[in-house]
Design a protein around this motif. Structure first.
Motif, PDB file in Angstrom:
ATOM      1  N   CYS A  17     -23.392 -25.821   9.711  1.00 33.19           N
ATOM      2  CA  CYS A  17     -23.920 -24.609   9.069  1.00 33.19           C
ATOM      3  C   CYS A  17     -24.979 -23.931   9.939  1.00 33.19           C
ATOM      4  O   CYS A  17     -25.035 -22.702  10.013  1.00 33.19           O
ATOM      5  CB  CYS A  17     -24.516 -24.954   7.701  1.00 33.19           C
ATOM      6  SG  CYS A  17     -23.288 -25.298   6.434  1.00 33.19           S
ATOM      7  N   ALA A  18     -25.827 -24.723  10.593  1.00 39.40           N
ATOM      8  CA  ALA A  18     -26.853 -24.141  11.471  1.00 39.40           C
ATOM      9  C   ALA A  18     -26.206 -23.361  12.609  1.00 39.40           C
ATOM     10  O   ALA A  18     -26.630 -22.242  12.935  1.00 39.40           O
ATOM     11  CB  ALA A  18     -27.761 -25.241  12.016  1.00 39.40           C
ATOM     12  N   ILE A  19     -25.158 -23.937  13.212  1.00 37.88           N
ATOM     13  CA  ILE A  19     -24.441 -23.238  14.287  1.00 37.88           C
ATOM     14  C   ILE A  19     -23.754 -21.987  13.753  1.00 37.88           C
ATOM     15  O   ILE A  19     -23.747 -20.930  14.402  1.00 37.88           O
ATOM     16  CB  ILE A  19     -23.431 -24.189  14.948  1.00 37.88           C
ATOM     17  CG1 ILE A  19     -24.168 -25.297  15.716  1.00 37.88           C
ATOM     18  CG2 ILE A  19     -22.504 -23.431  15.898  1.00 37.88           C
ATOM     19  CD1 ILE A  19     -23.261 -26.356  16.297  1.00 37.88           C
ATOM     20  N   ALA A  20     -23.173 -22.069  12.548  1.00 41.36           N
ATOM     21  CA  ALA A  20     -22.491 -20.914  11.955  1.00 41.36           C
ATOM     22  C   ALA A  20     -23.466 -19.766  11.711  1.00 41.36           C
ATOM     23  O   ALA A  20     -23.173 -18.606  12.028  1.00 41.36           O
ATOM     24  CB  ALA A  20     -21.812 -21.327  10.652  1.00 41.36           C
ATOM     25  N   PHE A  21     -24.638 -20.057  11.147  1.00 39.75           N
ATOM     26  CA  PHE A  21     -25.638 -19.014  10.905  1.00 39.75           C
ATOM     27  C   PHE A  21     -26.110 -18.395  12.222  1.00 39.75           C
ATOM     28  O   PHE A  21     -26.346 -17.187  12.302  1.00 39.75           O
ATOM     29  CB  PHE A  21     -26.835 -19.594  10.139  1.00 39.75           C
ATOM     30  CG  PHE A  21     -26.548 -19.895   8.696  1.00 39.75           C
ATOM     31  CD1 PHE A  21     -25.987 -18.943   7.867  1.00 39.75           C
ATOM     32  CD2 PHE A  21     -26.850 -21.147   8.158  1.00 39.75           C
ATOM     33  CE1 PHE A  21     -25.717 -19.218   6.533  1.00 39.75           C
ATOM     34  CE2 PHE A  21     -26.592 -21.432   6.838  1.00 39.75           C
ATOM     35  CZ  PHE A  21     -26.019 -20.470   6.011  1.00 39.75           C
ATOM     36  N   HIS A  22     -26.255 -19.225  13.249  1.00 44.76           N
ATOM     37  CA  HIS A  22     -26.687 -18.739  14.560  1.00 44.76           C
ATOM     38  C   HIS A  22     -25.660 -17.770  15.143  1.00 44.76           C
ATOM     39  O   HIS A  22     -26.023 -16.719  15.698  1.00 44.76           O
ATOM     40  CB  HIS A  22     -26.895 -19.934  15.490  1.00 44.76           C
ATOM     41  CG  HIS A  22     -27.591 -19.596  16.771  1.00 44.76           C
ATOM     42  ND1 HIS A  22     -28.905 -19.190  16.829  1.00 44.76           N
ATOM     43  CD2 HIS A  22     -27.141 -19.584  18.054  1.00 44.76           C
ATOM     44  CE1 HIS A  22     -29.250 -18.957  18.088  1.00 44.76           C
ATOM     45  NE2 HIS A  22     -28.197 -19.180  18.845  1.00 44.76           N
ATOM     46  N   LEU A  23     -24.370 -18.102  15.005  1.00 46.06           N
ATOM     47  CA  LEU A  23     -23.311 -17.232  15.525  1.00 46.06           C
ATOM     48  C   LEU A  23     -23.183 -15.948  14.714  1.00 46.06           C
ATOM     49  O   LEU A  23     -23.035 -14.857  15.268  1.00 46.06           O
ATOM     50  CB  LEU A  23     -21.977 -17.985  15.533  1.00 46.06           C
ATOM     51  CG  LEU A  23     -21.799 -19.081  16.586  1.00 46.06           C
ATOM     52  CD1 LEU A  23     -20.511 -19.848  16.349  1.00 46.06           C
ATOM     53  CD2 LEU A  23     -21.809 -18.494  17.995  1.00 46.06           C
ATOM     54  N   LEU A  24     -23.209 -16.071  13.387  1.00 45.26           N
ATOM     55  CA  LEU A  24     -23.036 -14.897  12.525  1.00 45.26           C
ATOM     56  C   LEU A  24     -24.171 -13.894  12.681  1.00 45.26           C
ATOM     57  O   LEU A  24     -23.972 -12.690  12.484  1.00 45.26           O
ATOM     58  CB  LEU A  24     -22.928 -15.332  11.061  1.00 45.26           C
ATOM     59  CG  LEU A  24     -21.631 -16.054  10.667  1.00 45.26           C
ATOM     60  CD1 LEU A  24     -21.736 -16.624   9.259  1.00 45.26           C
ATOM     61  CD2 LEU A  24     -20.437 -15.102  10.752  1.00 45.26           C
ATOM     62  N   SER A  25     -25.357 -14.371  13.047  1.00 51.41           N
ATOM     63  CA  SER A  25     -26.511 -13.476  13.214  1.00 51.41           C
ATOM     64  C   SER A  25     -26.691 -13.036  14.664  1.00 51.41           C
ATOM     65  O   SER A  25     -27.723 -12.435  14.994  1.00 51.41           O
ATOM     66  CB  SER A  25     -27.784 -14.191  12.743  1.00 51.41           C
ATOM     67  OG  SER A  25     -28.065 -15.308  13.560  1.00 51.41           O
ATOM     68  N   SER A  26     -25.693 -13.338  15.519  1.00 51.61           N
ATOM     69  CA  SER A  26     -25.772 -13.009  16.950  1.00 51.61           C
ATOM     70  C   SER A  26     -27.023 -13.589  17.599  1.00 51.61           C
ATOM     71  O   SER A  26     -27.669 -12.965  18.445  1.00 51.61           O
ATOM     72  CB  SER A  26     -25.737 -11.481  17.147  1.00 51.61           C
ATOM     73  OG  SER A  26     -24.519 -10.956  16.661  1.00 51.61           O
ATOM     74  N   GLY A  27     -27.385 -14.800  17.186  1.00 51.15           N
ATOM     75  CA  GLY A  27     -28.514 -15.493  17.778  1.00 51.15           C
ATOM     76  C   GLY A  27     -29.848 -15.157  17.163  1.00 51.15           C
ATOM     77  O   GLY A  27     -30.875 -15.720  17.581  1.00 51.15           O
ATOM     78  N   ARG A  28     -29.887 -14.245  16.178  1.00 48.08           N
ATOM     79  CA  ARG A  28     -31.179 -13.864  15.577  1.00 48.08           C
ATOM     80  C   ARG A  28     -31.758 -14.990  14.727  1.00 48.08           C
ATOM     81  O   ARG A  28     -32.973 -15.094  14.573  1.00 48.08           O
ATOM     82  CB  ARG A  28     -31.008 -12.598  14.738  1.00 48.08           C
ATOM     83  CG  ARG A  28     -30.636 -11.361  15.555  1.00 48.08           C
ATOM     84  CD  ARG A  28     -30.536 -10.130  14.670  1.00 48.08           C
ATOM     85  NE  ARG A  28     -30.166  -8.950  15.439  1.00 48.08           N
ATOM     86  CZ  ARG A  28     -28.915  -8.589  15.684  1.00 48.08           C
ATOM     87  NH1 ARG A  28     -27.906  -9.339  15.230  1.00 48.08           N
ATOM     88  NH2 ARG A  28     -28.648  -7.516  16.386  1.00 48.08           N
ATOM     89  N   ILE A  29     -30.887 -15.805  14.113  1.00 49.14           N
ATOM     90  CA  ILE A  29     -31.359 -16.956  13.337  1.00 49.14           C
ATOM     91  C   ILE A  29     -31.334 -18.175  14.251  1.00 49.14           C
ATOM     92  O   ILE A  29     -30.263 -18.642  14.637  1.00 49.14           O
ATOM     93  CB  ILE A  29     -30.470 -17.209  12.101  1.00 49.14           C
ATOM     94  CG1 ILE A  29     -30.499 -16.006  11.161  1.00 49.14           C
ATOM     95  CG2 ILE A  29     -30.921 -18.462  11.361  1.00 49.14           C
ATOM     96  CD1 ILE A  29     -29.613 -16.152   9.941  1.00 49.14           C
ATOM     97  N   ALA A 225     -16.969 -18.668  13.009  1.00 54.03           N
ATOM     98  CA  ALA A 225     -18.226 -19.037  12.358  1.00 54.03           C
ATOM     99  C   ALA A 225     -18.055 -19.165  10.845  1.00 54.03           C
ATOM    100  O   ALA A 225     -18.617 -20.075  10.217  1.00 54.03           O
ATOM    101  CB  ALA A 225     -19.307 -17.999  12.679  1.00 54.03           C
ATOM    102  N   VAL A 226     -17.273 -18.270  10.238  1.00 54.08           N
ATOM    103  CA  VAL A 226     -17.022 -18.350   8.793  1.00 54.08           C
ATOM    104  C   VAL A 226     -16.284 -19.647   8.460  1.00 54.08           C
ATOM    105  O   VAL A 226     -16.581 -20.314   7.459  1.00 54.08           O
ATOM    106  CB  VAL A 226     -16.208 -17.124   8.321  1.00 54.08           C
ATOM    107  CG1 VAL A 226     -15.728 -17.326   6.893  1.00 54.08           C
ATOM    108  CG2 VAL A 226     -17.058 -15.862   8.409  1.00 54.08           C
ATOM    109  N   GLY A 227     -15.330 -20.029   9.297  1.00 50.18           N
ATOM    110  CA  GLY A 227     -14.605 -21.275   9.079  1.00 50.18           C
ATOM    111  C   GLY A 227     -15.518 -22.482   9.149  1.00 50.18           C
ATOM    112  O   GLY A 227     -15.423 -23.402   8.323  1.00 50.18           O
ATOM    113  N   ILE A 228     -16.436 -22.504  10.128  1.00 54.39           N
ATOM    114  CA  ILE A 228     -17.388 -23.615  10.237  1.00 54.39           C
ATOM    115  C   ILE A 228     -18.288 -23.666   9.006  1.00 54.39           C
ATOM    116  O   ILE A 228     -18.586 -24.741   8.465  1.00 54.39           O
ATOM    117  CB  ILE A 228     -18.239 -23.462  11.511  1.00 54.39           C
ATOM    118  CG1 ILE A 228     -17.367 -23.557  12.753  1.00 54.39           C
ATOM    119  CG2 ILE A 228     -19.325 -24.526  11.564  1.00 54.39           C
ATOM    120  CD1 ILE A 228     -18.119 -23.288  14.037  1.00 54.39           C
TER     121      ILE A 228
END
Length: 409
Positions: A17-29, A225-228
């Motif tokens: 989930c941490a990696i997914a949030f990082h990808l979905l936010s384009s690195g902002r999170i 990222a959504v799948g992860i």
């Protein structure tokens, strides 16, 4: 041992989930913030739990559907060689593999057949209303439980095939220079991640999403990222429910689900958060590979008791396992133990420390002794059950008593 597997699975959910949030936010999170956000999973789970098990199962089915669609999309987009896929599925070989590749291969076994999920599938029968005094209804229920479990495991296997095939087809043999050039041409903000050299690209969950975005468009990155994220959410629920059943069945501890989620999530978040703060995504991915191997190492502690209990006539009556299932199950357990030990031996031989040799040898001996002790106890249980002619009649009476309507008397 099963609780260790559940905590390890929870750590994987936090990492994913941490990696997914990082990808979905384009690195902002940042990764550490993504780890903290996973605390919200606890409240989402408890909110859905109030509406009953059926609603929760429907939401779980939705998450599995999202995983199948997203990873299936990546599979169709990458279009791997179907002939090579089938060859790799049925002809086991790995040319020039080292400890890293072997650890990932062993980890796939633990990732597909998670030990605590075996208990979960068994325990879910308690949520179904079946008149156990009628053999016909029990036989019919067994048939549908078998179908349900088969579908669930097949979908899990299919999703893993999608992921492994996408990684193999899209990333195998690529160099950092090649990936940098493609990402730079497409204007990807992640191009600086790849050094301009001809070394082979090392792929993980995070880099995999980035490279998919470079080669197949931004949609591939976000769908990945959504799948992860969906995989992480489903892991939370299965781990929590199986942990509840394990604690009740083994330790007679009837904790509330809130306390159960809070305990495992706290244990899972602490080390993951430290790695996310002080290290990088490479170390998080390495931890994920180790946790997959941990799942595989725990499999005997789920398979051996399950095979024993389902083979006991005193418990199962006419539904006890036959000779074919007993032998087949024993062979599967033996194969899993041999694979685990082989991986440990290969991994240790690549180390250059005497102390690590000694530690690994001690842990292997302790692991094998524990598995052997469990096998011995299970063999004793099977022998006693076969020699006791009254156990079946007593169990029949118990079943009838348990099915009587509750009354003051």
């Amino acid at each position: 041992m099963v609780e260790l597997a559940i905590i390890g699975s929870d750590m994987q959910e936090v990492i994913g989930c941490a990696i997914a949030f990082h990808l979905l936010s384009s690195g902002r999170i940042p990764l550490w913030a993504g780890v903290l956000i996973t605390i919200i999973d606890t409240f989402v789970f408890l909110f859905l739990d109030k509406y009953g098990l059926r609603k929760l199962e429907a939401f779980f089915a939705l998450l599995i559907g999202i995983m199948a669609i997203t990873f299936g999309y990546e599979y169709v987009t990458v279009s791997p060689d179907q002939g090579q896929l089938l060859k790799g599925m049925f002809v086991p070989y790995c040319e020039g593999c080292g400890s890293v590749q072997l650890s990932q291969a062993v980890g796939i076994v633990g990732a597909v057949i998670m030990p605590h999920n075996i208990y979960l599938h068994s325990a879910l029968v308690k949520s179904r209303e079946v008149d156990r005094s009628k053999r016909k209804e029990v036989r019919e229920a067994n048939k549908y439980f078998f179908i349900e479990s088969t579908i669930a495991l097949f979908l899990s296997f299919l999703i893993n095939v999608f992921v492994v095939a996408v990684f193999a087809e899209a990333f195998y043999g690529r160099t950092n220079q090649e990936v940098y050039s493609v990402c730079n041409e497409t204007g990807s903000p992640y191009s600086q991640m790849f050094p301009m050299n001809n070394e082979t690209l090392e792929v993980n969950l995070y880099i995999g999403g980035v490279v998919l975005g470079c080669f197949f468009g931004p949609a591939a990155l976000y769908i990945w990222a959504v799948g992860i994220l969906a995989a992480g959410q489903s892991s939370t629920m299965t781990g929590t429910y199986s942990g509840q059943f394990v604690m009740e069945g083994f330790l007679n501890l009837r904790w509330s689900r809130f306390a159960r989620v809070l305990l495992t999530r706290s244990i899972a978040i602490a080390p993951t958060l430290l790695v996310a703060i002080f290290q990088d995504v490479q170390h998080l991915t390495g931890m994920n590979d180790f946790l997959n191997v941990l799942q595989s190492m725990q499999l005997p502690f789920a398979l051996i008791p399950i095979l024993t209990f389902t083979s006991l006539p005193s418990l199962m009556n006419e539904f006890a396992n036959g000779l074919v299932f007993k032998i087949g199950g024993g062979v599967v357990i033996l194969i899993v133990c041999v694979i685990n030990m082989y991986f440990v031996v290969v991994f240790v031989t690549e180390l250059n420390s005497v102390w690590l040799y000694v530690l690994a040898a001690f842990l292997c001996m302790a692991y094998l002794a524990f598995v052997g002790y469990l096998v011995w106890l299970c063999l004793i249980a099977l022998g006693v059950s076969c020699l006791d002619p009254t156990s079946k009649r007593e169990n029949d009476t118990t079943i009838l008593i348990e099915q009587r309507p509750e009354s003051d008397s």
